[in-house]
Design a protein around this motif. Structure first.
Motif, short mmCIF file in Angstrom:
data_model
loop_
_atom_site.label_atom_id
_atom_site.label_comp_id
_atom_site.label_asym_id
_atom_site.label_seq_id
_atom_site.Cartn_x
_atom_site.Cartn_y
_atom_site.Cartn_z
N ARG A 171 -47.49 -18.90 -29.31
CA ARG A 171 -46.39 -18.12 -30.15
C ARG A 171 -45.21 -19.15 -30.37
NH1 ARG A 171 -46.17 -12.85 -29.96
NH2 ARG A 171 -45.06 -13.27 -31.76
N ARG A 172 -44.71 -18.96 -31.57
CA ARG A 172 -44.10 -19.74 -32.21
C ARG A 172 -42.60 -19.02 -32.23
NH1 ARG A 172 -47.50 -22.70 -37.10
NH2 ARG A 172 -48.86 -23.92 -35.51
N THR A 173 -41.53 -19.62 -32.12
CA THR A 173 -40.30 -18.98 -32.27
C THR A 173 -39.67 -19.19 -33.38
OG1 THR A 173 -39.06 -20.75 -30.94
CG2 THR A 173 -39.86 -18.89 -29.74
N PRO A 174 -38.64 -18.28 -34.05
CA PRO A 174 -38.05 -18.58 -35.40
C PRO A 174 -37.36 -19.98 -35.23
CG PRO A 174 -38.09 -16.22 -34.95
CD PRO A 174 -38.44 -17.02 -33.62
N LEU A 175 -37.63 -20.73 -36.28
CA LEU A 175 -36.54 -21.96 -36.43
C LEU A 175 -35.21 -21.71 -37.19
CD1 LEU A 175 -39.46 -24.64 -37.34
CD2 LEU A 175 -38.42 -24.03 -34.98
N PRO A 176 -34.41 -22.41 -36.70
CA PRO A 176 -33.00 -22.32 -37.56
C PRO A 176 -33.14 -22.45 -39.07
CG PRO A 176 -33.06 -24.17 -35.60
CD PRO A 176 -34.27 -23.69 -35.75
N SER A 177 -32.21 -21.76 -39.68
CA SER A 177 -32.39 -21.80 -40.92
C SER A 177 -32.30 -22.93 -41.99
CB SER A 177 -31.15 -20.59 -41.60
OG SER A 177 -30.03 -21.20 -41.20
N GLY B 256 -41.99 -16.10 -37.03
CA GLY B 256 -42.64 -16.21 -35.63
C GLY B 256 -43.81 -15.24 -35.95
N LEU B 257 -44.60 -15.64 -36.78
CA LEU B 257 -45.92 -15.17 -36.85
C LEU B 257 -46.86 -15.79 -35.98
CD1 LEU B 257 -46.32 -15.17 -40.88
CD2 LEU B 257 -45.29 -13.44 -39.50
N HIS B 258 -47.88 -14.93 -35.52
CA HIS B 258 -48.84 -15.22 -34.53
C HIS B 258 -49.84 -15.92 -35.04
CE1 HIS B 258 -51.88 -14.74 -31.11
NE2 HIS B 258 -50.87 -14.33 -30.20
N PRO B 259 -50.17 -17.03 -34.36
CA PRO B 259 -50.97 -18.16 -34.69
C PRO B 259 -52.44 -17.66 -35.10
CG PRO B 259 -50.59 -18.77 -32.37
CD PRO B 259 -49.46 -17.57 -32.95
N LEU B 260 -52.82 -16.77 -34.39
CA LEU B 260 -53.96 -16.02 -34.55
C LEU B 260 -54.25 -15.29 -36.28
CD1 LEU B 260 -55.12 -14.55 -31.22
CD2 LEU B 260 -55.94 -16.70 -32.01
N ALA B 261 -53.33 -14.49 -36.39
CA ALA B 261 -53.04 -13.79 -37.60
C ALA B 261 -52.92 -14.89 -38.66
CB ALA B 261 -51.94 -12.89 -37.39
N VAL B 262 -52.13 -15.87 -38.61
CA VAL B 262 -51.83 -17.19 -39.43
C VAL B 262 -53.36 -17.66 -39.55
CG1 VAL B 262 -50.93 -19.33 -40.01
CG2 VAL B 262 -49.49 -17.57 -38.65
N GLU B 263 -54.16 -18.01 -38.74
CA GLU B 263 -55.39 -18.61 -39.12
C GLU B 263 -56.46 -17.58 -39.65
OE1 GLU B 263 -59.22 -20.19 -36.36
OE2 GLU B 263 -57.46 -19.28 -35.18
N ASP B 264 -56.16 -16.19 -39.60
CA ASP B 264 -56.99 -15.41 -40.37
C ASP B 264 -56.40 -15.35 -41.70
OD1 ASP B 264 -58.56 -14.75 -37.87
OD2 ASP B 264 -57.24 -12.83 -37.57
N ALA B 265 -55.07 -15.75 -42.09
CA ALA B 265 -54.85 -15.32 -43.25
C ALA B 265 -55.14 -16.70 -44.00
CB ALA B 265 -53.20 -15.43 -43.27
N VAL B 266 -55.27 -17.69 -43.56
CA VAL B 266 -55.43 -18.90 -44.03
C VAL B 266 -57.26 -19.03 -44.40
CG1 VAL B 266 -55.93 -21.74 -43.94
CG2 VAL B 266 -53.88 -20.47 -43.21
#
Length: 358
Positions: free
Chosen positions: A15-21, A83-93
């Motif tokens: 899980r990725r946390t939001p990075l600074p702006s 902070g999108l979940h990597p599994l959902a990101v993989e599906d979207a790609v």
């Protein structure tokens, strides 16, 4: 339970946390549109995802980023920022997903199958009728990211319609999710109506007397109808959840609108089921017509074989080289044999025609 704990131990570090702006969002050329909405109105000057995200995080409202077929690298910056979940990101790609709705903490991930009707001058056994694509929607409290795959299903006019209205956008990002779902399901209705026209055409051809060669077209229609069914059927449960289950990401007022979308989807599902049953009946009728035609051909062949069997039999009898055979020395034997053959064949032909064999 130990296996579940091990799996969680593997997934949670991903899980990725939001990075600074200050971290730039790498999106390349996949960004179709980007805008900040506050109180139902679009703010000018935030076409860049970095500035749009910064404005939302500091001043409120929500950002809507529209992407078309992004690569993993192009989507990674947005995924890290929200902070999108990597599994959902993989599906979207990679796309090629079934319609579904998944919840990852404060984020909803929805997948919709888009369909479009492929125009054709004449339906054939190889005609492409339904073309599919996908729209993925990431929904959070202050953002919505739409990822589109395929040549159709553009959302530009949908965005303009929402911006002209303004009332729904005031409800937040869930208004965009509803608008996308409503657009997709309305497209299902349009495509189903056009397929109905193709089915009517095939039905008229089959029952109009010239449908002996329509089995290929009917089978192709059933295959293309299956593509529509794969888009419609799995979407029923996600829409039911959005309409009936309270979710933090979905505004209560918007949830009521999902009930209308669910009703339209039920209507499309019933149409698809009835189309499938109708095509099965048409195919069976077509095969029955082919069988009847083959039986008629066999009866005609059998009748002519029986007629020609008479001269064949007589010729075979008198073709034997016996010395003592009746009428061999008779002057009128040959004309009499021809007369017998003609009379018997004529009587048999009339009998077969009277019985419908010829």
């Amino acid at each position: 339970m130990s296996m579940i704990r091990d799996l969680r131990a593997v997934v949670r570090p991903l899980r990725r946390t939001p990075l600074p702006s200050t971290t730039p969002v790498a999106t390349g050329n996949c960004v179709v549109d980007c805008a900040v909405y506050r109180d139902g109105r679009r703010l000018d000057g935030y076409a860049n995802p970095d500035s749009a995200i910064h404005e939302v995080r500091t001043g409120g409202g929500f950002v809507w980023i529209g992407l078309h077929e992004p690569s993993a690298l192009e989507l990674s910056g947005i995924a890290e920022r929200f902070g999108l979940h990597p599994l959902a990101v993989e599906d979207a790609v990679h796309a090629h997903q079934r319609p579904k709705l998944e919840r990852y903490d404060d984020t909803l991930f929805a997948v919709f199958k888009t369909v479009t009707y492929v125009e054709h001058e004449q339906l054939s056994a190889t005609s492409e009728i339904v073309e599919t694509g996908e729209i993925m929607v990431f929904l959070g409290n202050d953002f919505v990211v739409t990822v589109r795959h395929g040549r159709h299903g553009a959302l530009a006019d949908l965005r303009c319609r929402l911006e002209d209205g303004g009332e729904l956008l005031a409800a937040g990002p869930s208004a965009v999710l509803h608008a996308v779902a409503d657009r997709v399901v309305d497209t299902y209705l349009d495509v189903a109506q056009l397929i109905q026209d193709d089915i009517d055409e095939v039905e008229n051809d089959v029952f109009g007397g010239g449908g002996a060669g329509d089995a290929g077209r009917i089978y192709q229609l059933k295959r293309e109808l299956l593509e529509l069914k794969r888009a419609v059927a799995p979407l029923a449960r996600p829409l039911h959840s959005l309409a009936e289950r309270p979710m933090r990401q979905v505004h209560p007022d918007i949830r009521e609108y999902f009930r209308d979308v669910e009703d339209h989807l039920s209507r499309v599902g019933e149409q698809v089921a009835s189309f499938d049953e109708l095509l099965t009946s048409i195919l069976q009728a077509n095969l029955a017509q082919v069988t009847v035609a083959q039986n008629e051909d066999m009866r005609k062949i059998s009748a002519w074989v029986a007629i020609f069997a008479v001269p064949t039999m007589l010729a075979g009898v008198y073709g034997m080289n016996f010395e003592h055979m009746p009428e061999l020395k008779w002057r009128y034997g040959y004309p009499m044999t021809l007369c017998v053959i003609a009379v018997v064949c004529t009587l048999m032909h009339r009998g077969f025609r009277r019985n419908g064999w010829l």
